[in-house]
Motif scaffolding. Structure first.
Motif, short mmCIF file in Angstrom:
data_model
loop_
_atom_site.label_atom_id
_atom_site.label_comp_id
_atom_site.label_asym_id
_atom_site.label_seq_id
_atom_site.Cartn_x
_atom_site.Cartn_y
_atom_site.Cartn_z
N GLY A 43 0.93 -1.57 0.07
CA GLY A 43 -0.41 -0.26 -0.13
C GLY A 43 1.00 1.29 -0.64
N PRO A 44 1.28 1.59 1.18
CA PRO A 44 2.52 2.85 0.83
C PRO A 44 3.01 2.91 -0.06
N LEU A 45 3.46 1.30 -0.62
CA LEU A 45 4.63 1.79 -1.91
C LEU A 45 4.18 2.52 -3.16
N LYS A 46 2.80 2.62 -2.70
CA LYS A 46 2.57 2.80 -4.66
C LYS A 46 2.18 3.93 -4.44
N ALA A 47 2.47 5.00 -3.41
CA ALA A 47 3.25 6.83 -3.25
C ALA A 47 4.33 6.86 -3.90
N LEU A 48 5.40 5.43 -4.16
CA LEU A 48 6.54 5.89 -5.22
C LEU A 48 6.58 5.37 -6.06
N THR A 79 16.29 -17.21 8.23
CA THR A 79 17.10 -17.44 10.09
C THR A 79 19.13 -18.02 9.26
N GLY A 80 19.46 -17.25 10.05
CA GLY A 80 21.13 -17.08 9.64
C GLY A 80 21.74 -16.38 7.88
N ASP A 81 20.63 -15.73 7.11
CA ASP A 81 20.77 -15.38 5.94
C ASP A 81 21.65 -13.68 6.05
N ALA A 82 23.15 -13.50 5.43
CA ALA A 82 22.98 -12.13 5.32
C ALA A 82 22.28 -11.82 4.57
N PHE A 83 21.87 -10.34 4.02
CA PHE A 83 20.73 -9.45 2.47
C PHE A 83 21.18 -8.19 2.11
N TYR A 84 21.60 -7.90 0.64
CA TYR A 84 21.33 -6.50 0.52
C TYR A 84 20.10 -6.35 -0.08
N ALA A 85 19.78 -5.81 0.23
CA ALA A 85 18.88 -5.26 -0.71
C ALA A 85 18.86 -3.77 -1.55
N PRO A 86 18.45 -3.78 -2.77
CA PRO A 86 19.22 -2.64 -3.51
C PRO A 86 17.69 -1.90 -3.81
N PRO A 87 18.13 -0.55 -4.66
CA PRO A 87 16.67 0.16 -4.08
C PRO A 87 16.35 -0.28 -5.64
N GLY A 88 14.52 -0.30 -5.49
CA GLY A 88 13.87 -1.34 -6.81
C GLY A 88 13.28 -2.43 -6.03
N HIS A 89 12.76 -3.15 -4.95
CA HIS A 89 12.27 -3.95 -3.94
C HIS A 89 11.35 -3.85 -3.60
N ARG A 90 10.62 -4.55 -3.11
CA ARG A 90 9.00 -5.01 -2.35
C ARG A 90 9.61 -5.97 -0.83
N PRO A 91 9.39 -5.35 -0.28
CA PRO A 91 9.34 -6.23 1.27
C PRO A 91 7.95 -6.94 1.71
N TYR A 92 8.34 -8.83 1.65
CA TYR A 92 7.06 -9.29 2.37
C TYR A 92 8.36 -10.11 3.60
N VAL A 93 7.31 -9.87 4.76
CA VAL A 93 7.67 -9.94 5.96
C VAL A 93 7.13 -11.66 6.42
N ASP A 94 7.23 -12.67 6.50
CA ASP A 94 7.03 -13.01 7.96
C ASP A 94 6.62 -13.59 8.71
N GLN A 113 8.27 8.91 5.89
CA GLN A 113 8.01 9.97 4.98
C GLN A 113 6.34 9.72 4.19
N ALA A 114 7.46 9.33 3.06
CA ALA A 114 6.48 8.82 1.67
C ALA A 114 5.17 7.72 2.66
N ILE A 115 5.69 6.88 3.38
CA ILE A 115 4.74 5.81 4.44
C ILE A 115 4.08 6.97 5.28
N ALA A 116 4.40 7.70 6.24
CA ALA A 116 3.95 8.12 6.77
C ALA A 116 2.46 9.16 5.95
N GLU A 117 2.83 9.78 4.87
CA GLU A 117 1.83 10.50 4.25
C GLU A 117 0.27 9.12 4.15
N TRP A 118 1.55 8.14 3.27
CA TRP A 118 -0.08 7.63 2.96
C TRP A 118 -0.87 6.97 3.84
N MET A 119 -0.45 6.16 5.22
CA MET A 119 -0.64 5.89 6.74
C MET A 119 -1.74 7.27 7.11
#
Length: 125
Positions: A43-48, A79-94, A113-119
C-alpha cells in the motif's frame, strides 16, 4: 567506536504488529525489527515511483523469512542469512521474523515520510 544493541536502542516504535528498535550511527540507521504478523509495504509503496522501495538495506535474519521482490526476480532470506536489498524492491516478511537492518539514514527518512503520508491519507487526514 559507536555500538548499539536491541536492548540499548534509543528509539522504539510500534507499527501495529511490527516493533522497530533503532539508532542512527554515522549516516546509517541500525534497526532491530520484529514482526508479530505477516507484513508488506504494498500500500504505502504505491505512492513512490514504480511502487518500489527506493532505499537500499543490508541486514541479517535472526529468525523467520523475508522476501524481496524485484521487477525481474525475487530473493528469499531465512534464519542465518545476511542480505542486501538494493533500491527497487518490495518487501514481504513472515510473522515471527526478527532481523537486523542497516539503511542510509537520509534515504530511509524519505521512505518513512512517504509511508507516513500514505497512512495519514488512509486515516482520512
Amino acid at each position: 567506536m559507536p555500538k548499539i544493541s536491541k536492548i540499548t536502542a534509543s528509539r522504539v516504535q510500534e507499527f501495529g504488529p511490527v516493533t522497530d528498535r533503532r539508532e542512527d550511527m554515522d549516516g546509517y540507521t541500525v534497526e532491530f525489527v520484529s514482526f508479530a504478523a505477516d507484513s508488506d509495504l504494498d500500500g504505502p509503496l504505491k505512492a513512490l515511483p514504480g511502487s518500489q522501495c527506493p532505499c537500499p538495506h543490508w541486514g541479517y535474519v535472526f529468525a523467520g523469512h523475508v522476501r524481496f521482490v524485484f521487477d525481474d526476480h525475487e530473493e528469499v532470506y531465512e534464519t542465518g542469512d545476511a542480505f542486501y536489498a538494493p533500491p527497487g524492491h518490495r518487501p514481504y516478511v513472515d510473522a515471527g521474523t526478527e532481523l537486523l537492518q542497516f539503511s542510509p539514514t537520509e534515504q530511509l527518512a524519505e521512505l518513512e515520510q512517504a509511508i507516513a503520508e500514505w497512512m495519514s491519507q488512509q486515516q482520512g487526514g
